[in-house]
Each structure stands twice: as structure tokens, then as C-alpha cells.
Scaffold this active site. Structure first.
Site, mmCIF file in Angstrom:
data_model
loop_
_atom_site.group_PDB
_atom_site.id
_atom_site.type_symbol
_atom_site.label_atom_id
_atom_site.label_comp_id
_atom_site.label_asym_id
_atom_site.label_seq_id
_atom_site.Cartn_x
_atom_site.Cartn_y
_atom_site.Cartn_z
ATOM 1 N N TYR A 173 82.997 47.692 34.381
ATOM 2 C CA TYR A 173 83.073 46.560 33.453
ATOM 3 C C TYR A 173 82.087 45.509 33.948
ATOM 4 O O TYR A 173 82.009 45.250 35.151
ATOM 5 C CB TYR A 173 84.497 45.990 33.440
ATOM 6 C CG TYR A 173 85.558 47.028 33.138
ATOM 7 C CD1 TYR A 173 85.863 47.373 31.826
ATOM 8 C CD2 TYR A 173 86.241 47.683 34.165
ATOM 9 C CE1 TYR A 173 86.828 48.344 31.547
ATOM 10 C CE2 TYR A 173 87.205 48.652 33.901
ATOM 11 C CZ TYR A 173 87.495 48.975 32.590
ATOM 12 O OH TYR A 173 88.437 49.932 32.321
ATOM 13 N N ASP A 190 93.602 55.059 30.298
ATOM 14 C CA ASP A 190 92.231 54.937 30.799
ATOM 15 C C ASP A 190 91.480 56.109 30.174
ATOM 16 O O ASP A 190 91.725 57.262 30.528
ATOM 17 C CB ASP A 190 92.215 55.000 32.330
ATOM 18 C CG ASP A 190 91.165 54.078 32.920
ATOM 19 O OD1 ASP A 190 90.176 53.792 32.210
ATOM 20 O OD2 ASP A 190 91.315 53.661 34.087
#
Ligand SMILES: *Cc1c(COP(=O)(O)O)cnc(C)c1O
Ligand code: SF4
Length: 347
Positions: free
Chosen positions: A91, A308
């Protein structure tokens, strides 16, 4: 030697020793641990009350780990998102540091099963320097997670080295530590450790309890000490088949955690990791469990349910369906008691 170091040093790592304490099939266990290592420390072992109870299943190897060939080593492609050794940058604004592949015990369902415990090692000094330089030169990174493995198997000085150097980087606003130690080796949380951690406020600590049988006098004391040191405590659980895939057990866990000043943060659908398929829970079942939690206990006790996504798709929230129908501005909701309610939205 400190007490926690003694407990850790005396961990069970072979089937013959384990057989002294539990009724197991040594041959089967050996097959598993030649591939995925065993470690159960005496504290965690003492939490087992019955054969195949929720503690047993989390730490005692099962032949299913090697029998079912399904799954990938690294379904989340963490290795692809690792620009340098020990650092995962998935990220933009946050990175995860993989500082050690050792833990206070090896959880059979571990998502990093490919790495933990295999050959016990910590991040090398030159890789640590590289990681600090990478973070320092990337101004977008405002959140750094110190993870593993378990960073708290390291000594206080080594942990402090990470914290001190990360705090020197101006754009790093948030430092988090991820550790299962309050659940698996709470004796590690000492007054000296807390005193050191306190200096690096604001510090977020995500721990990992999966079952209310892990909430003990010792773990409560550990969480209390951390919270008293100004550390903001959260919990990440994994939804595990046959262990905690039951709304009543989860409610007891999450409500218990709140009384320990630990706020449930995430609950994960197990990743498609090789050797852990027997723990997997379907999305449909997970959503049904969430429906039985939301509205039936404090909102504070409810974590986000997260999947995820494979191939590095990232963490994605899942929510039960509350909007049953929509026609223009007119909605039909099903509330937490499964009753229907109409709602007219604004224009
Ligand atoms: C989970 C994770 C994070 C943190 O995600 P949050 O949703 O902010 O808690 C960061 N980096 C990696 C690689 C992760 O797996
Ligand atoms: S403590 Fe965490 S990293 Fe270590 S084996 Fe358990 S789940 Fe995996």
C-alpha cells in the site's frame, strides 16, 4: 535469564517430547514437522484443556497440513511486493517490516507458513539499514508496521533500535507493532519493555487472540501493562474452521478483549496458503457469523471482516447484506433482527 526467555528456551520442538504431554501419533507428527516446524512453549501448552480443543488445534500439528496438497506458498504475492529484503510495500502510504521469522510458538494456520520457523533468523543489519533508507527516501510512507514472525522474540534493545530509527524519519507518523505474544507468551511483556515502548508514543500494537481460552490472568496482565504505557491496543483474529467459527465463541472473545482494553480490529478469512486448507471457512459462513454479531453486542466488540485478495489484490472488507431491495430512492433494509424496514433516501 529472564523468565520469558526460560519459557521460550524450554519450548517443545520434537514429537517425542510432545508425546510426554499429549496423546499424539508421533509418526504423523514427524511427517508434518519435517516440513513445517513445531514449537509449543510451556505457557501455551498449559492452556490446552482437552484433546483437539481450540488451543490444541492451533498449535499441535495435524497430518492434514501435508495430506491436502491445495494452496500456494505465497498466495498474496508478498514476495513480489518486496522491493528489498524484509520489507513489504503493498500500500502506497504504509510498509510492513518482516524483522524476524521466529515466534513464541508456531501456529498451524499461519499465513506466512512458508517462512516462519524454518531456519530461525532475524533481519540482517545491512538489510535493516537498507529498509530504513528506503523508508526515509519515500516521503509517502506515513505508517510502518514492525511485524514478522513475531518481533517480540527479539530483545528490548533490538526492538528499540527499530523504534528509535523509525522515529527519526519525519514523515513516519505512525508506528505499529504486530505481535501474538500477549496471547502466546504474555510473560514477555515486562515493566522494562513497557518503559521503553512508552518513549515512542504514539504506538499502536495489534495483537492476535483467536479464542477466549487464550484470555487468561497472564494475558490480561500483559495487555493491562501495555495499555497503561499509553499503547493503543487492537486485535487481529483469523476465522478458523473448528476453532472459532462460531458466533457465540467469538462474542465471548471480543467482549473479553474489550474488558482488557484491546479493541477488535480485523478478523480475517484464512488465506489460501498451502498446508492450512483444513482451517478455511467459506465467505457465506463468515458473513452469517457477522450477522449474528452485528447488533447483538457492542459495536466496539466487532472487527472488520477482511479477505486479503489473492495475487496481491489487498485487504478488502466484507459485510453482510442489509439492503435487500432498492427502487430509485426507496430502499428496503433487513435489520439485525431480520425485520424489514423501508427507507426513503434524500434526492
Ligand atoms: C495488512 C498489511 C498492512 C496494513 O494494512 P491496514 O489495513 O492498514 O491495517 C500493510 N502492509 C501489508 C503488506 C499488510 O499485509
Ligand atoms: S505468531 Fe503469527 S507469524 Fe508466528 S506462527 Fe503464529 S500466526 Fe504465524
Amino acid at each position: 535469564m529472564q523468565n520469558w526467555k526460560k519459557i521460550l528456551k524450554n519450548s517443545i520442538t520434537d514429537s517425542a517430547t510432545l508425546a510426554k504431554y499429549l496423546k499424539i501419533d508421533k509418526k504423523e507428527i514427524n511427517k508434518v514437522i519435517s516440513k513445517y516446524p513445531l514449537r509449543i512453549n510451556s505457557y501455551y501448552l498449559s492452556l490446552i484443556k482437552r484433546k483437539k480443543d481450540p488451543i490444541w488445534k492451533q498449535c499441535v500439528p495435524s497430518i492434514q497440513e501435508v495430506r491436502l496438497g491445495l494452496g500456494k506458498r505465497d498466495p498474496l504475492l508478498e514476495e513480489k511486493y518486496s522491493p528489498i529484503e524484509g520489507l513489504i510495500h503493498r500500500y502506497k502510504d504504509r510498509v510492513l517490516l518482516y524483522v524476524s521469522n521466529m515466534c513464541a510458538g508456531y501456529c498451524r494456520f499461519c499465513t506466512r507458513k512458508r517462512q516462519v520457523g524454518t531456519e530461525e533468523k532475524v533481519l540482517k543489519a545491512k538489510d535493516v539499514q537498507k529498509a530504513f533508507r528506503y523508508i526515509a527516501s519515500n516521503k509517502k510512507i506515513r505508517d510502518v508496521i514492525i511485524s514478522g514472525g513475531d518481533p517480540f522474540v527479539l530483545g528490548d534493545k533490538e526492538i528499540e533500535y527499530y523504534l528509535k530509527n523509525l522515529r527519526k524519519i519525519k514523515h513516519v507518523e505512525i508506528i505499529r507493532v504486530d505481535s501474538r505474544i500477549p496471547a502466546t507468551l504474555p510473560q514477555r511483556i515486562t515493566p522494562e519493555l513497557c518503559k521503553m515502548l512508552k518513549k515512542y508514543s504514539p504506538l499502536y500494537f495489534n495483537t492476535h487472540f483467536n479464542h477466549f481460552q487464550e484470555l487468561t490472568k497472564e494475558s490480561r496482565r500483559a495487555c493491562d501493562m501495555l495499555a497503561d504505557s499509553g499503547i493503543i491496543m487492537g486485535n487481529q483474529s483469523v476465522l478458523l474452521a473448528g476453532i472459532n467459527d462460531d458466533p457465540k465463541a467469538l462474542k465471548k472473545l471480543f467482549e473479553g478483549l474489550l474488558t482488557m482494553r484491546v479493541r477488535p480490529y480485523y478478523m480475517y478469512i484464512p488465506d489460501a496458503v498451502k498446508g492450512t486448507y483444513h482451517f478455511r471457512v467459506s465467505i457465506a459462513k463468515a458473513l452469517k457469523i457477522m450477522r449474528e454479531l452485528i447488533g447483538h453486542t457492542s459495536g466496539l466488540a466487532i472487527p472488520h471482516l477482511i479477505i486479503d485478495l489473492k495475487h496481491g489484490g489487498g485487504k478488502t472488507p466484507l459485510l453482510p447484506k442489509y439492503i435487500m431491495k432498492r427502487k430509485g430512492r426507496r430502499y428496503v433494509f433487513k435489520n439485525f433482527e431480520n425485520k424489514l424496514f423501508y427507507y426513503a433516501d434524500v434526492k
